[in-house]
Design a protein around this motif. Structure first.
Motif, short mmCIF file in Angstrom:
data_model
loop_
_atom_site.label_atom_id
_atom_site.label_comp_id
_atom_site.label_asym_id
_atom_site.label_seq_id
_atom_site.Cartn_x
_atom_site.Cartn_y
_atom_site.Cartn_z
N LYS A 26 0.96 -1.05 0.03
CA LYS A 26 -0.07 0.09 -0.08
C LYS A 26 0.86 1.25 -0.12
O LYS A 26 1.90 1.24 0.82
N SER B 262 -10.53 -3.76 0.19
CA SER B 262 -10.11 -2.96 1.17
C SER B 262 -8.86 -4.02 1.83
O SER B 262 -8.89 -5.18 1.52
N ARG B 263 -8.01 -3.68 2.77
CA ARG B 263 -7.02 -4.25 3.24
C ARG B 263 -7.61 -5.38 4.07
O ARG B 263 -7.09 -6.55 4.17
N GLU B 264 -8.82 -5.07 4.86
CA GLU B 264 -9.47 -6.07 5.88
C GLU B 264 -10.19 -7.17 5.02
O GLU B 264 -10.01 -8.36 5.34
N GLN B 265 -10.63 -6.65 3.57
CA GLN B 265 -11.36 -7.85 3.08
C GLN B 265 -10.15 -8.80 2.51
O GLN B 265 -10.44 -10.01 2.58
N ILE C 240 -7.37 -9.54 3.80
CA ILE C 240 -6.80 -10.33 4.99
C ILE C 240 -8.01 -11.56 5.24
O ILE C 240 -7.36 -12.70 5.23
N ASP C 241 -9.28 -11.29 5.35
CA ASP C 241 -10.19 -11.98 5.35
C ASP C 241 -10.15 -13.19 4.43
O ASP C 241 -10.19 -14.52 4.55
N GLN D 263 -6.86 -15.53 4.58
CA GLN D 263 -7.16 -16.30 5.74
C GLN D 263 -8.39 -17.58 5.51
O GLN D 263 -7.96 -18.62 5.73
N GLU E 268 -0.87 -4.16 -3.09
CA GLU E 268 -2.12 -3.26 -3.14
C GLU E 268 -1.33 -2.19 -4.16
O GLU E 268 -1.67 -0.91 -3.90
N HIS F 19 -16.57 -14.69 -0.48
CA HIS F 19 -16.39 -13.39 -0.77
C HIS F 19 -17.83 -12.72 -1.42
O HIS F 19 -18.33 -11.54 -0.95
N LYS G 295 -20.02 -12.54 1.81
CA LYS G 295 -19.66 -11.50 2.89
C LYS G 295 -19.45 -10.35 2.44
O LYS G 295 -19.71 -9.05 3.20
N TYR G 296 -19.04 -10.18 1.30
CA TYR G 296 -18.65 -8.87 0.47
C TYR G 296 -19.32 -8.91 -0.74
O TYR G 296 -18.72 -8.76 -1.80
#
Length: 267
Positions: free
Chosen positions: A12, A67-70, A72-73, A76, A94, A133, A136-137
């Motif tokens: 990033k 996003s970064r949080e997405q 990461i999820d 994982q 990124e 995904h 959840k997204y």
């Protein structure tokens, strides 16, 4: 491969990528290498042409904002789907559009058993990751598995070569700079070929001489990529990093075998 995943500028705002690990203590380069070497030492049936690592790329549509949080999820969740007893390193790139590189040990953790997946198993994994995904997204709508249409989660160097149709000129443009950087860092011919393999490229030969790389059915000569193979020195007297790592793996394996024999003598 690890150097490419961790390279400066891919993260990033032009920084280093965020690194995620699974079944590895630490995230530093040497810690990761040591963990993979130790796991490799458990291999039950070593072969000359064995696979040491897998390299998977999880890419998203250029019109999707992730996003970064997405990231990461999703990374994982990929670990979970691929197998909790696997060894993984994920790098979140990124720099242009978000994508995830995953370096995976070819062996289950400390068992020596192969992590290989069939095409059907990989297809099912892709669909399961897509379902995760999309559920959840739901805003990530342009990144679906291509079994007829849409985007595909691509693997290995195919990510760089297939993401915009099968245009030879675009492929050459995409891989050219990366191969030139590998060429500049190579100490000799063997080192160059080793670094190409680490980056997911496979060379072809004319006669018995390496002549270029083959990508998505297209062949690109080293000379046409401004990487003349014959101008590199032949094998230097110093061992390559790959040779040193293989020796260390064998030493770990021999040490474990000696400890096992000593335990038997004490019985």
């Amino acid at each position: 491969m690890l150097d490419y995943l961790q390279r400066e500028g891919a993260g990033k705002d032009g920084g280093k990528p965020l690194i995620l690990t699974h079944n590895i203590l630490g995230s530093e380069r040497e810690e990761i290498i040591q963990a993979f070497m130790e796991n490799e030492s458990f291999r039950k049936h070593p072969r000359r042409d064995q696979v040491y690592l897998y390299h998977t790329v999880i890419a998203f549509g250029k019109d999707d904002t992730v996003s970064r949080e997405q990231l990461i999820d999703i990374a994982q969740h990929y670990f979970t789907l691929r197998g909790e007893d696997g060894m993984y390193v994920a790098a979140l790139h990124e720099d242009k559009h978000a994508h995830i590189h995953v370096m995976e040990s070819a062996l289950h953790l400390y068992t020596g058993m192969s992590m290989r997946m069939s095409k059907e198993e990989m297809a099912n994994l892709k669909l399961a990751l897509q379902e995760h995904h999309l559920t959840k997204y739901p805003d990530i709508t342009n990144s679906t598995v291509a079994h007829g249409s849409g985007k595909e989660y691509l693997k290995d160097a195919e990510y760089f070569m297939q993401k915009r149709n099968n245009d030879r000129a675009l492929i050459k443009q995409t891989i050219g700079q990366q191969i030139q950087e590998i060429y500049k860092d190579a100490q000799n011919q063997a080192d160059f070929l080793s670094k190409l393999r680490d980056a997911g490229f496979h060379h072809y030969e004319r006669g018995t001489v390496p002549a270029g790389v083959e990508v998505d059915g297209y062949k690109f000569r080293f000379s046409r990529l401004d990487t003349p193979f014959d101008q590199l020195p032949e094998q230097s007297p110093e061992k390559t990093e790959e040779e040193r790592i293989l020796e260390e793996i064998q030493q770990i394996r021999d040490s474990r075998s000696a400890e096992r024999d000593l335990d038997l003598d004490r019985l």
